[in-house]
Design a protein around this motif. Structure first.
Motif, PDB file in Angstrom:
ATOM      1  N   VAL A  91       0.929  -1.113  -0.003  1.00 47.67           N
ATOM      2  CA  VAL A  91       0.019   0.013  -0.036  1.00 47.67           C
ATOM      3  C   VAL A  91       0.935   1.210  -0.076  1.00 47.67           C
ATOM      4  N   LEU A  92       0.764   1.988  -1.029  1.00 46.54           N
ATOM      5  CA  LEU A  92       1.626   3.148  -1.038  1.00 46.54           C
ATOM      6  C   LEU A  92       0.648   4.403  -0.853  1.00 46.54           C
ATOM      7  N   ALA A  93       0.935   5.155  -0.047  1.00 42.06           N
ATOM      8  CA  ALA A  93       0.289   6.437   0.241  1.00 42.06           C
ATOM      9  C   ALA A  93       1.139   7.698  -0.636  1.00 42.06           C
ATOM     10  N   CYS A  94       0.380   8.272  -1.615  1.00 40.28           N
ATOM     11  CA  CYS A  94       1.030   9.094  -2.622  1.00 40.28           C
ATOM     12  C   CYS A  94      -0.026  10.012  -3.236  1.00 40.28           C
ATOM     13  N   SER A  95       0.369  11.196  -3.027  1.00 35.27           N
ATOM     14  CA  SER A  95      -0.668  12.220  -3.500  1.00 35.27           C
ATOM     15  C   SER A  95      -1.052  11.766  -4.854  1.00 35.27           C
ATOM     16  N   ALA A  96      -0.048  11.560  -5.733  1.00 34.09           N
ATOM     17  CA  ALA A  96      -0.339  11.176  -7.195  1.00 34.09           C
ATOM     18  C   ALA A  96      -1.644  12.148  -7.987  1.00 34.09           C
ATOM     19  N   LEU A  97      -1.347  13.547  -7.960  1.00 30.28           N
ATOM     20  CA  LEU A  97      -2.497  14.319  -8.285  1.00 30.28           C
ATOM     21  C   LEU A  97      -2.794  14.082  -9.611  1.00 30.28           C
ATOM     22  N   LYS A  98      -1.805  14.183 -10.525  1.00 23.00           N
ATOM     23  CA  LYS A  98      -2.171  13.975 -11.971  1.00 23.00           C
ATOM     24  C   LYS A  98      -2.256  12.604 -12.473  1.00 23.00           C
ATOM     25  N   ARG A  99      -2.888  12.515 -13.551  1.00 25.58           N
ATOM     26  CA  ARG A  99      -3.112  11.172 -14.217  1.00 25.58           C
ATOM     27  C   ARG A  99      -1.767  10.669 -14.775  1.00 25.58           C
ATOM     28  N   ALA A 100      -0.954  11.432 -15.323  1.00 24.43           N
ATOM     29  CA  ALA A 100       0.537  10.958 -15.672  1.00 24.43           C
ATOM     30  C   ALA A 100       0.964  10.526 -14.557  1.00 24.43           C
ATOM     31  N   TYR A 101       1.209  10.786 -13.198  1.00 21.23           N
ATOM     32  CA  TYR A 101       1.904  10.354 -12.186  1.00 21.23           C
ATOM     33  C   TYR A 101       1.302   9.155 -11.987  1.00 21.23           C
TER      34      TYR A 101
END
Ligand SMILES: Nc1ncnc2c1ncn2[C@@H]1O[C@H](COP(=O)(O)OP(=O)(O)OP(=O)(O)O)[C@@H](O)[C@H]1O
Ligand SMILES: O=C(O)[C@H](O)[C@@H](O)[C@H](O)[C@H](O)CO
Length: 187
Positions: A91-101
């Motif tokens: 389980v990774l907590a990461c904002s990953a705000l953009k689709r590309a990310y």
């Protein structure tokens, strides 16, 4: 709730690689740790992969840009790839705000990435971040998080969850999505 609409089982064989994403204050760490415990897999805090320069920039009240996030995402993708190749859950907590990310992390995980998007309104995010202690993220950066945010899209396997529902309800929703998981993750 809307979302990718696929169960974790639909994300492929083997234990899941769950990306818990959303703006600052959405509860990625809180929910992510609980989900990892529930699944019996390792929890990884994405903030721990930021460079000292990135942390200093945010602490000073400046939002990260794509260039700042590029080495961070590469390091996270490497971490995800390591688990995927070892056949381990994560389980990774990461904002990953953009689709590309998210696409970059998805490519590293193969078919096994399942996204849990914690959807939160701006006022609640600001309120949570301003009340939180012992964290570098200033509340004045919350607006920039929303400006950057690209919510989970229908073709991204996962679930969009109301981030205000509280931990028990959040876990129940995730549990429903992971209910069919095999013995390596089921509890
Ligand atoms: N469902 C919830 N209801 C109320 N408060 C919550 C909930 N989830 C998290 N919080 C609180 O909101 C704050 C932010 O939570 P947390 O640190 O887990 O968010 P985050 O998305 O990981 O934030 P960041 O990206 O800034 O690290 C914490 O003080 C946490 O206790
Ligand atoms: O992509 C970003 O802008 C960052 O990852 C932020 O989301 C912070 O790391 C986090 O919110 C602080 O806790």
């Amino acid at each position: 709730m809307t979302g990718g609409g696929e169960s974790v089982r639909g994300a492929g064989q083997g234990p899941p690689i769950v990306l818990v994403l959303g703006v600052s204050g959405s509860g990625k760490t809180t929910v992510g740790k609980a989900v990892a415990e529930r699944l019996g897999v390792t929890f990884v805090e994405g903030d721990g992969f930021h460079s000292a320069a990135n942390v200093a920039k945010m602490t000073a009240g400046h939002a990260l840009d794509d260039a700042d996030r590029e080495p961070w995402l590469r390091a996270l993708a490497d971490r995800v790839r390591r688990s995927a190749e070892a056949g381990e859950g994560l389980v990774l907590a990461c904002s990953a705000l953009k689709r590309a990310y998210r696409d970059e992390l998805r490519a590293a995980a193969g078919a096994r990435l399942w996204c849990l998007y914690l959807a939160l309104d701006r006022d609640t995010a600001r309120d949570r971040v301003s009340r939180r202690t012992g964290h570098f993220m200033p509340a004045r950066l919350v607006d920039s998080q929303f400006a950057t945010l690209e919510p989970l899209e229908p073709d991204e396997p996962g679930l969009t969850l109301d981030a205000t529902v509280g931990l028990p309800a959040a876990l129940a929703r995730v549990r429903a999505a992971v209910a069919d998981f095999g013995p390596s993750t089921g509890r």
